[in-house]
Design a protein around this motif. Structure first.
Motif, short mmCIF file in Angstrom:
data_model
loop_
_atom_site.label_atom_id
_atom_site.label_comp_id
_atom_site.label_asym_id
_atom_site.label_seq_id
_atom_site.Cartn_x
_atom_site.Cartn_y
_atom_site.Cartn_z
N THR A 185 73.69 -33.58 73.62
CA THR A 185 73.49 -32.52 72.64
C THR A 185 73.44 -31.17 73.34
N ALA A 186 74.03 -30.15 72.73
CA ALA A 186 73.91 -28.79 73.24
C ALA A 186 72.54 -28.25 72.84
N GLY A 187 71.68 -28.03 73.82
CA GLY A 187 70.35 -27.52 73.55
C GLY A 187 70.24 -26.03 73.81
N THR A 188 69.08 -25.58 74.19
CA THR A 188 68.91 -24.20 74.60
C THR A 188 69.60 -23.98 75.94
N LEU A 239 68.03 -34.86 74.51
CA LEU A 239 69.33 -34.32 74.11
C LEU A 239 70.20 -35.49 73.66
N ASN A 240 69.62 -36.39 72.87
CA ASN A 240 70.29 -37.65 72.55
C ASN A 240 70.64 -37.86 71.08
N VAL A 241 70.00 -37.14 70.16
CA VAL A 241 70.25 -37.41 68.73
C VAL A 241 70.75 -36.19 67.97
N ASN A 242 71.29 -35.21 68.68
CA ASN A 242 71.94 -34.06 68.07
C ASN A 242 71.04 -33.22 67.19
N GLU A 243 69.75 -33.20 67.54
CA GLU A 243 68.83 -32.29 66.86
C GLU A 243 69.12 -30.86 67.28
N ASN A 244 68.73 -29.93 66.45
CA ASN A 244 68.71 -28.52 66.83
C ASN A 244 67.42 -28.32 67.62
N THR A 245 67.52 -28.06 68.91
CA THR A 245 66.32 -27.98 69.75
C THR A 245 65.61 -26.63 69.65
N ALA A 247 62.61 -26.91 51.38
CA ALA A 247 64.05 -26.65 51.46
C ALA A 247 64.42 -25.32 50.83
N VAL A 248 63.84 -25.02 49.68
CA VAL A 248 64.11 -23.72 49.03
C VAL A 248 63.67 -22.58 49.94
N GLY A 249 62.51 -22.76 50.60
CA GLY A 249 62.04 -21.73 51.52
C GLY A 249 62.99 -21.52 52.68
N ALA A 250 63.48 -22.60 53.26
CA ALA A 250 64.43 -22.48 54.38
C ALA A 250 65.72 -21.81 53.94
N LEU A 251 66.21 -22.18 52.77
CA LEU A 251 67.46 -21.59 52.28
C LEU A 251 67.31 -20.11 51.95
N ALA A 252 66.09 -19.69 51.59
CA ALA A 252 65.85 -18.27 51.33
C ALA A 252 66.01 -17.44 52.59
N HIS A 253 65.94 -18.08 53.75
CA HIS A 253 66.09 -17.40 55.04
C HIS A 253 67.30 -17.95 55.79
N SER A 254 68.35 -18.31 55.08
CA SER A 254 69.48 -18.99 55.71
C SER A 254 70.09 -18.20 56.85
N ASP A 255 70.19 -16.87 56.70
CA ASP A 255 70.78 -16.06 57.78
C ASP A 255 69.96 -16.19 59.06
N GLU A 256 68.64 -16.11 58.93
CA GLU A 256 67.79 -16.22 60.12
C GLU A 256 67.78 -17.65 60.66
N MET A 257 67.75 -18.62 59.76
CA MET A 257 67.74 -20.02 60.19
C MET A 257 69.02 -20.37 60.95
N LEU A 258 70.13 -19.76 60.54
CA LEU A 258 71.41 -20.05 61.19
C LEU A 258 71.70 -19.10 62.34
N GLY A 259 70.76 -18.21 62.63
CA GLY A 259 70.98 -17.26 63.71
C GLY A 259 71.14 -17.92 65.06
N MET A 260 70.61 -19.12 65.20
CA MET A 260 70.69 -19.85 66.48
C MET A 260 72.01 -20.61 66.63
#
Length: 347
Positions: A312-315, A3-9, A235-248
């Motif tokens: 970092t705020a994790g799960t 929980l040290n480098v601000n990754e999305n866990t 990156a294009v693939g991730a952006l195509a699912h932006s709503d789901e990717m940002l759901g967390m």
């Protein structure tokens, strides 16, 4: 537990991962050829994601936001020019300045790491930089930055103003972005990353939005074909699912706010945060606390601010593990805790 480098866990959702893999597999079929050097589809996807009337001509991308900022300094900084940041701030800014021959200028902040319009203007007037960089929210303190401060800094500066919004998606719902300030401000650049909210740190995709003339300047300093075909496809693939990717993101905000609340309850002094991490003070011996947590398998960050550590705020489970480990060390003021160790977030 890191929980040290601000990754999305949180991991990339399985269905999104499958689509990204399929897109990368398709791109593999053409890797004998150079990639689209203008990364046209990616710029279109990023413009659509950001909204605010932006078009692909307003968009630039590179291998992480560090490379984006490096390219800005290559284009607008260099020998005989200077970069002003407000310390403490992101540690890469002075390093990137040094690497491009740009003089680093350290401006002051207000109490509690805040930055008011008045202080920003005073420091810009005093130091007269060629480039100003504003981290919003600020790393490593998490401090949000008002649009009033950004607009005032722009009006006071004679050169480019960069707003680093690496953690923008973690700001409270409805909080306006510096993207709203772009119209009529050709010297303003707003940098973003897919590393944090998109859980894409390993993919290395950063980007910015700016006036097309500023974007054109970055074309002059980028290396040929600097974004691989595989990076573009992922990156294009991730952006195509932006709503789901940002759901967390909402869950991460919940855990961040929980950290602020429960750290205060444990006797520490958490600072205001609009990011996915919390800086907390009141730590008598940061190194000893860091080592004691590490011995329990919890890795956080000593950012070099006296009396402070950052987590970092994790799960929910990771946040509980951190808070439980910290509580086991006793209160920093030596008082008896009247509550049991944290076991879960409030509903």
């Amino acid at each position: 537990m890191a929980l040290n480098v601000n990754e999305n866990t949180h991991p990339v959702p399985d269905d999104v991962a499958a689509d990204i893999v399929a897109r990368v597999a398709t791109a593999i079929g053409g890797v004998n050829r150079y990639p689209d050097r203008e990364f046209t589809e990616l710029r279109e996807s990023l413009a659509h994601y950001l909204g605010h009337g932006l078009t692909p001509e307003n968009i630039w991308a590179a291998n992480g936001s560090n490379e984006v900022i490096q390219q800005i300094l290559q284009a607008f900084g260099g020998p005989g020019r200077s970069l002003l940041g407000f310390t403490p701030t992101y540690s890469m800014y002075p390093l990137l300045a040094s690497g491009t021959g740009t003089v680093w200028l350290a401006g002051a902040r207000d109490a509690e790491f805040e930055l008011s319009p008045e202080t920003a203007v005073a420091e810009i007037t005093r130091l007269d930089p060629d480039i100003v960089i504003l981290c919003a929210p600020n790393n490593p303190t998490g401090t949000p930055l008002s649009l009033e401060t950004i607009a005032a800094a722009y009006d006071a500066a004679r050169g480019m103003v960069v707003v680093d919004e690496a953690y923008a998606e973690f700001m409270p719902e409805g909080e306006p972005s510096a993207l709203t300030l772009l119209p009529g401000r050709p010297r303003l650049l707003v940098s973003r990353t897919m590393s944090k909210a998109f859980a894409f740190a390993g993919a290395r995709v950063g980007y910015l939005a700016a006036d097309p003339a500023a974007v054109d300047a970055l074309r002059l300093v980028r290396l040929p074909y600097h974004l691989s075909a595989l990076t573009q496809a992922a990156a294009v693939g991730a952006l195509a699912h932006s709503d789901e990717m940002l759901g967390m993101v909402g869950e991460i905000r919940v855990q961040r706010d929980r950290l602020v609340r429960e750290l205060a309850g444990l006797g520490y002094r958490p600072h205001r945060s609009g990011s996915n991490f919390v800086l907390f003070g009141g730590v008598a011996d940061p190194h000893a606390t860091f080592e004691a947590l590490l011995a329990q398998g919890v890795l956080i960050r000593d950012v070099g601010i006296p009396g402070h550590l950052r987590v970092t705020a994790g799960t929910e489970a990771e946040t509980t593990a951190f808070l439980t480990a910290l509580a086991s060390l006793g209160r920093p003021d030596g008082a008896q805790s009247s509550a049991a160790a944290p076991v879960g977030s409030e509903s």
